[in-house]
Structures are given as C-alpha cells and as structure tokens.
Scaffold this motif. Structure first.
Motif, PDB file in Angstrom:
ATOM      1  N   LYS A  46       0.815  -1.224   0.000  1.00  0.00           N
ATOM      2  CA  LYS A  46       0.000   0.000   0.000  1.00  0.00           C
ATOM      3  C   LYS A  46       0.847   1.271   0.000  1.00  0.00           C
ATOM      4  N   ALA A  47       2.134   1.151   0.347  1.00  0.00           N
ATOM      5  CA  ALA A  47       3.045   2.296   0.305  1.00  0.00           C
ATOM      6  C   ALA A  47       3.687   2.430  -1.075  1.00  0.00           C
ATOM      7  N   ALA A  48       3.174   1.692  -2.051  1.00  0.00           N
ATOM      8  CA  ALA A  48       3.667   1.698  -3.434  1.00  0.00           C
ATOM      9  C   ALA A  48       5.111   1.216  -3.552  1.00  0.00           C
ATOM     10  N   GLU A  49       5.527   0.329  -2.632  1.00  0.00           N
ATOM     11  CA  GLU A  49       6.856  -0.273  -2.693  1.00  0.00           C
ATOM     12  C   GLU A  49       6.747  -1.615  -3.417  1.00  0.00           C
ATOM     13  N   ASP A  50       7.678  -1.886  -4.305  1.00  0.00           N
ATOM     14  CA  ASP A  50       7.731  -3.155  -5.019  1.00  0.00           C
ATOM     15  C   ASP A  50       8.180  -4.217  -4.026  1.00  0.00           C
ATOM     16  N   ILE A  51       7.327  -5.212  -3.792  1.00  0.00           N
ATOM     17  CA  ILE A  51       7.687  -6.248  -2.821  1.00  0.00           C
ATOM     18  C   ILE A  51       7.869  -7.618  -3.464  1.00  0.00           C
ATOM     19  N   GLY A  52       7.888  -7.675  -4.773  1.00  0.00           N
ATOM     20  CA  GLY A  52       8.162  -8.946  -5.432  1.00  0.00           C
ATOM     21  C   GLY A  52       7.310  -9.160  -6.657  1.00  0.00           C
ATOM     22  N   ASP A  53       7.321 -10.407  -7.109  1.00  0.00           N
ATOM     23  CA  ASP A  53       6.487 -10.761  -8.244  1.00  0.00           C
ATOM     24  C   ASP A  53       5.988 -12.184  -8.079  1.00  0.00           C
ATOM     25  N   ILE A  54       4.913 -12.490  -8.794  1.00  0.00           N
ATOM     26  CA  ILE A  54       4.285 -13.809  -8.690  1.00  0.00           C
ATOM     27  C   ILE A  54       5.078 -14.817  -9.513  1.00  0.00           C
ATOM     28  N   LYS A  55       5.528 -15.872  -8.854  1.00  0.00           N
ATOM     29  CA  LYS A  55       6.292 -16.932  -9.514  1.00  0.00           C
ATOM     30  C   LYS A  55       5.407 -18.120  -9.880  1.00  0.00           C
ATOM     31  N   GLU A  56       4.372 -18.340  -9.092  1.00  0.00           N
ATOM     32  CA  GLU A  56       3.507 -19.494  -9.329  1.00  0.00           C
ATOM     33  C   GLU A  56       2.153 -19.233  -8.696  1.00  0.00           C
ATOM     34  N   ILE A  57       1.147 -19.898  -9.225  1.00  0.00           N
ATOM     35  CA  ILE A  57      -0.205 -19.837  -8.667  1.00  0.00           C
ATOM     36  C   ILE A  57      -0.581 -21.261  -8.302  1.00  0.00           C
ATOM     37  N   MET A  58      -0.959 -21.463  -7.044  1.00  0.00           N
ATOM     38  CA  MET A  58      -1.254 -22.795  -6.536  1.00  0.00           C
ATOM     39  C   MET A  58      -2.763 -22.994  -6.461  1.00  0.00           C
ATOM     40  N   ILE A  59      -3.247 -24.029  -7.145  1.00  0.00           N
ATOM     41  CA  ILE A  59      -4.671 -24.335  -7.200  1.00  0.00           C
ATOM     42  C   ILE A  59      -4.945 -25.562  -6.348  1.00  0.00           C
ATOM     43  N   ASP A  60      -5.955 -25.460  -5.486  1.00  0.00           N
ATOM     44  CA  ASP A  60      -6.378 -26.594  -4.669  1.00  0.00           C
ATOM     45  C   ASP A  60      -7.205 -27.501  -5.576  1.00  0.00           C
ATOM     46  N   MET A  61      -6.677 -28.635  -5.919  1.00  0.00           N
ATOM     47  CA  MET A  61      -7.334 -29.534  -6.859  1.00  0.00           C
ATOM     48  C   MET A  61      -8.571 -30.191  -6.253  1.00  0.00           C
ATOM     49  N   ARG A  62      -8.718 -30.121  -4.923  1.00  0.00           N
ATOM     50  CA  ARG A  62      -9.916 -30.677  -4.280  1.00  0.00           C
ATOM     51  C   ARG A  62     -11.116 -29.766  -4.468  1.00  0.00           C
ATOM     52  N   THR A  63     -10.855 -28.447  -4.549  1.00  0.00           N
ATOM     53  CA  THR A  63     -11.953 -27.482  -4.641  1.00  0.00           C
ATOM     54  C   THR A  63     -11.989 -26.740  -5.968  1.00  0.00           C
ATOM     55  N   GLY A  64     -10.864 -26.751  -6.693  1.00  0.00           N
ATOM     56  CA  GLY A  64     -10.781 -26.008  -7.935  1.00  0.00           C
ATOM     57  C   GLY A  64     -10.540 -24.517  -7.729  1.00  0.00           C
ATOM     58  N   ARG A  65     -10.223 -24.115  -6.515  1.00  0.00           N
ATOM     59  CA  ARG A  65      -9.997 -22.702  -6.206  1.00  0.00           C
ATOM     60  C   ARG A  65      -8.505 -22.393  -6.103  1.00  0.00           C
ATOM     61  N   VAL A  66      -8.167 -21.151  -6.396  1.00  0.00           N
ATOM     62  CA  VAL A  66      -6.788 -20.705  -6.208  1.00  0.00           C
ATOM     63  C   VAL A  66      -6.553 -20.557  -4.710  1.00  0.00           C
ATOM     64  N   SER A  67      -5.493 -21.176  -4.210  1.00  0.00           N
ATOM     65  CA  SER A  67      -5.178 -21.098  -2.785  1.00  0.00           C
ATOM     66  C   SER A  67      -4.110 -20.057  -2.488  1.00  0.00           C
ATOM     67  N   TYR A  68      -3.028 -20.083  -3.255  1.00  0.00           N
ATOM     68  CA  TYR A  68      -1.886 -19.218  -2.958  1.00  0.00           C
ATOM     69  C   TYR A  68      -1.266 -18.662  -4.228  1.00  0.00           C
ATOM     70  N   ALA A  69      -0.659 -17.520  -4.078  1.00  0.00           N
ATOM     71  CA  ALA A  69       0.269 -17.004  -5.070  1.00  0.00           C
ATOM     72  C   ALA A  69       1.634 -17.153  -4.422  1.00  0.00           C
ATOM     73  N   VAL A  70       2.575 -17.722  -5.129  1.00  0.00           N
ATOM     74  CA  VAL A  70       3.936 -17.836  -4.610  1.00  0.00           C
ATOM     75  C   VAL A  70       4.699 -16.626  -5.120  1.00  0.00           C
ATOM     76  N   LEU A  71       5.152 -15.794  -4.179  1.00  0.00           N
ATOM     77  CA  LEU A  71       5.884 -14.572  -4.507  1.00  0.00           C
ATOM     78  C   LEU A  71       7.355 -14.750  -4.251  1.00  0.00           C
ATOM     79  N   SER A  72       8.165 -14.054  -5.033  1.00  0.00           N
ATOM     80  CA  SER A  72       9.594 -13.992  -4.748  1.00  0.00           C
ATOM     81  C   SER A  72       9.880 -12.613  -4.184  1.00  0.00           C
ATOM     82  N   PHE A  73      10.840 -12.569  -3.300  1.00  0.00           N
ATOM     83  CA  PHE A  73      11.213 -11.310  -2.676  1.00  0.00           C
ATOM     84  C   PHE A  73      12.686 -11.386  -2.310  1.00  0.00           C
ATOM     85  N   GLY A  74      13.399 -10.304  -2.580  1.00  0.00           N
ATOM     86  CA  GLY A  74      14.813 -10.241  -2.212  1.00  0.00           C
ATOM     87  C   GLY A  74      15.706 -10.951  -3.203  1.00  0.00           C
ATOM     88  N   GLY A  75      16.962 -10.959  -2.882  1.00  0.00           N
ATOM     89  CA  GLY A  75      17.934 -11.613  -3.743  1.00  0.00           C
ATOM     90  C   GLY A  75      18.293 -10.749  -4.939  1.00  0.00           C
TER      91      GLY A  75
END
Length: 147
Positions: A46-75
């Motif tokens: 919310k402070a307009a700071e770049d905190i990473g980017d989405i590396k992967e999207i994890m889908i719960d195959m039991r429900t068909g819903r998106v559970s997590y976004a895997v973000l990278s940060f640092g390095g």
C-alpha cells in the motif's frame, strides 16, 4: 511486467480510444483472468513499494480454487531469493497500475514464513495452512483438514 504485456490471446485488449484498462465488452478480464498471464506480475504494498512478483499460482485440486500465489522477494538475479506462499485472498488486483497489491510492509514480509525454491513446504498440511492464513490475516476458502 503486467498481465496486459503477457496477453498472447487478446484477453485484456484495450478498447480503442480508451487510455487504459481492458475492454470488458470483448473478453473476461479483469474479473476472470488467465493464470499464465498472472505469472510474473509485480506485487506492491500500500506504500507503493515493489515487494516482489508472482512466480507461481497454486490451485487446490480438491476445490478447484486458487489457494496461494507464490511470490519472490529479495535476492539478486535469482540468488538469495526467498519464496512466500501468500493466500490468494490477501492479494488485490490494481487494474489502474496493472499489478497486485498486498497489504504488508517490507519489514513484515522479510519476517514472513518463507521457503527456498529447492525446499517447498507441504502446502496441503493443515497446520502449515493455518499458520500462513493467520500470518496474513485471511481465512481459508475451505475448512482445513483435521489438524
């Protein structure tokens, strides 16, 4: 990079004469989006700071819903990079700036439960899931498996 730049199918086509934003009369975006176009999207706080980017999207195959976004940060150039599973409910799509927003400051993210790209956690584990949702102040979209 943002979802409009990754759009190889024209899902988020901008209407002629419109300064920005997808032409919702000719496609599903931004309410329904292709997962491939979201991989690599920037995430800011919310402070307009770049905190990473989405590396992967994890889908719960039991429900068909998106559970997590895997973000990278640092390095730097992938070295020393830490990955974080962020509950999908914690992210907000900012269609004006064409990026995602996560309400967390950099210091909190630096101390968030993360993992190395070569040692992923068991994201189906109920205790792990409860801990991640508690950290980000979200509620799982399905009841967790028995602890």
């Amino acid at each position: 990079m943002n979802y409009e730049e990754r759009d190889s199918y024209g899902i988020y086509k901008v209407k002629t004469g419109t300064p920005s934003g997808p032409d919702t009369s000719h496609g599903p975006g931004p309410h329904l989006m292709g997962a491939e176009t979201l991989i690599g999207n920037d995430v800011f706080n919310k402070a307009a700071e770049d905190i990473g980017d989405i590396k992967e999207i994890m889908i719960d195959m039991r429900t068909g819903r998106v559970s997590y976004a895997v973000l990278s940060f640092g390095g730097f150039m992938g070295f020393g990079e830490k990955l974080f599973a962020v509950p999908w409910e914690a992210l907000t799509l900012d269609t004006t700036n064409k990026r995602f927003e996560l309400d967390v400051n950099k210091e909190r993210l630096e101390h968030a439960p993360g993992f190395d790209k070569n040692k992923w956690p068991d994201m189906a584990d109920a205790k792990w899931e409860a801990g991640i949702h508690a950290y980000y102040g979200t509620t799982p979209s399905r009841p967790p498996a028995s602890l």
